[in-house]
Design a protein around this motif. Sequence first.
Motif, PDB file in Angstrom:
ATOM      1  N   LEU A  32       0.815  -1.213   0.000  1.00 30.01           N
ATOM      2  CA  LEU A  32       0.000   0.000   0.000  1.00 30.01           C
ATOM      3  C   LEU A  32       0.850   1.265   0.000  1.00 30.01           C
ATOM      4  N   ASP A  33       2.132   1.122   0.373  1.00 32.20           N
ATOM      5  CA  ASP A  33       3.012   2.283   0.434  1.00 32.20           C
ATOM      6  C   ASP A  33       3.475   2.686  -0.958  1.00 32.20           C
ATOM      7  N   VAL A  34       3.779   3.949  -1.099  1.00 27.72           N
ATOM      8  CA  VAL A  34       4.336   4.458  -2.348  1.00 27.72           C
ATOM      9  C   VAL A  34       5.717   3.837  -2.524  1.00 27.72           C
ATOM     10  N   THR A  35       6.101   3.560  -3.756  1.00 23.72           N
ATOM     11  CA  THR A  35       7.402   2.970  -4.022  1.00 23.72           C
ATOM     12  C   THR A  35       8.497   3.865  -3.459  1.00 23.72           C
ATOM     13  N   VAL A  36       9.423   3.264  -2.744  1.00 25.61           N
ATOM     14  CA  VAL A  36      10.527   4.004  -2.142  1.00 25.61           C
ATOM     15  C   VAL A  36      11.549   4.315  -3.219  1.00 25.61           C
ATOM     16  N   GLY A  37      12.060   5.533  -3.223  1.00 25.80           N
ATOM     17  CA  GLY A  37      13.042   5.937  -4.218  1.00 25.80           C
ATOM     18  C   GLY A  37      14.408   5.339  -3.951  1.00 25.80           C
ATOM     19  N   ARG A  38      15.287   5.485  -4.920  1.00 25.29           N
ATOM     20  CA  ARG A  38      16.641   4.980  -4.779  1.00 25.29           C
ATOM     21  C   ARG A  38      17.512   6.033  -4.103  1.00 25.29           C
ATOM     22  N   ILE A  39      18.466   5.569  -3.337  1.00 25.46           N
ATOM     23  CA  ILE A  39      19.407   6.437  -2.651  1.00 25.46           C
ATOM     24  C   ILE A  39      20.795   6.125  -3.200  1.00 25.46           C
ATOM     25  N   ILE A  40      21.578   7.152  -3.519  1.00 24.52           N
ATOM     26  CA  ILE A  40      22.942   6.957  -3.995  1.00 24.52           C
ATOM     27  C   ILE A  40      23.888   7.134  -2.810  1.00 24.52           C
ATOM     28  N   LEU A  41      24.733   6.123  -2.589  1.00 23.71           N
ATOM     29  CA  LEU A  41      25.699   6.140  -1.496  1.00 23.71           C
ATOM     30  C   LEU A  41      27.075   5.747  -2.029  1.00 23.71           C
ATOM     31  N   ARG A  42      28.113   6.109  -1.275  1.00 27.74           N
ATOM     32  CA  ARG A  42      29.482   5.742  -1.659  1.00 27.74           C
ATOM     33  C   ARG A  42      29.936   4.568  -0.801  1.00 27.74           C
ATOM     34  N   VAL A  43      30.626   3.600  -1.434  1.00 28.75           N
ATOM     35  CA  VAL A  43      31.148   2.441  -0.711  1.00 28.75           C
ATOM     36  C   VAL A  43      32.338   2.900   0.123  1.00 28.75           C
ATOM     37  N   ARG A  44      32.224   2.672   1.429  1.00 24.18           N
ATOM     38  CA  ARG A  44      33.290   3.053   2.357  1.00 24.18           C
ATOM     39  C   ARG A  44      34.178   1.862   2.687  1.00 24.18           C
ATOM     40  N   GLU A  45      33.554   0.657   2.757  1.00 18.48           N
ATOM     41  CA  GLU A  45      34.302  -0.559   3.057  1.00 18.48           C
ATOM     42  C   GLU A  45      33.531  -1.756   2.542  1.00 18.48           C
ATOM     43  N   VAL A  46      34.267  -2.768   2.066  1.00 16.85           N
ATOM     44  CA  VAL A  46      33.662  -4.016   1.614  1.00 16.85           C
ATOM     45  C   VAL A  46      34.094  -5.104   2.590  1.00 16.85           C
ATOM     46  N   LEU A  47      33.131  -5.682   3.292  1.00 11.99           N
ATOM     47  CA  LEU A  47      33.435  -6.724   4.271  1.00 11.99           C
ATOM     48  C   LEU A  47      33.429  -8.095   3.604  1.00 11.99           C
ATOM     49  N   PRO A  48      34.219  -9.048   4.100  1.00 13.45           N
ATOM     50  CA  PRO A  48      34.291 -10.381   3.490  1.00 13.45           C
ATOM     51  C   PRO A  48      32.948 -11.107   3.428  1.00 13.45           C
ATOM     52  N   SER A  49      32.007 -10.736   4.297  1.00 10.62           N
ATOM     53  CA  SER A  49      30.706 -11.398   4.343  1.00 10.62           C
ATOM     54  C   SER A  49      29.770 -10.951   3.222  1.00 10.62           C
ATOM     55  N   GLY A  50      30.219  -9.988   2.396  1.00 13.09           N
ATOM     56  CA  GLY A  50      29.349  -9.467   1.347  1.00 13.09           C
ATOM     57  C   GLY A  50      28.568  -8.241   1.785  1.00 13.09           C
TER      58      GLY A  50
END
Length: 142
Positions: A32-50
């Motif tokens: 029932l909610d309006v579609t949530v928009g996309r957010i642009i973020l910068r990758v700060r760290e990539v953890l081994p767990s994905g």
Amino acid sequence: MQPFGGGGYRPSIRRFHVGDYVYLQQTAPTTLDVTVGRIILRVREVLPSGVLLLEGRDSVVWKDHVHNCAPCHLPNVDGTMEPSLAIVRAGLRCMLCGSAGQAARMLVCDRCSRGWHMSCLNPPINVIPAGQWVCPRCTLEG
């Protein structure tokens, strides 16, 4: 996708690197909610767990799995942090007086992420500096 034994398909793995920009794909809590928009973020760290540590313009850090992120290839993404949006994390203590109070009057160093009350600095700072701010300790370390 490439087929492998048994006629199935191997899922593609998204690989992200520190500094990449990604869309954080969000879904609405209910249909029932309006579609949530996309957010642009910068990758700060990539953890081994994905899991990715992602940072927004307001310097808030998000955690989400690579499956919920998509590469952002927009050529005009402004990567600067917006100091007016920055939020001092709860409990951050001033390096000089040791108090965690007066968060609205605290500067956070862009290099070491330590807090400094504007009134504790020598000389005191009366106006929040525009752009990046580097604390006295990091300035001495050069």
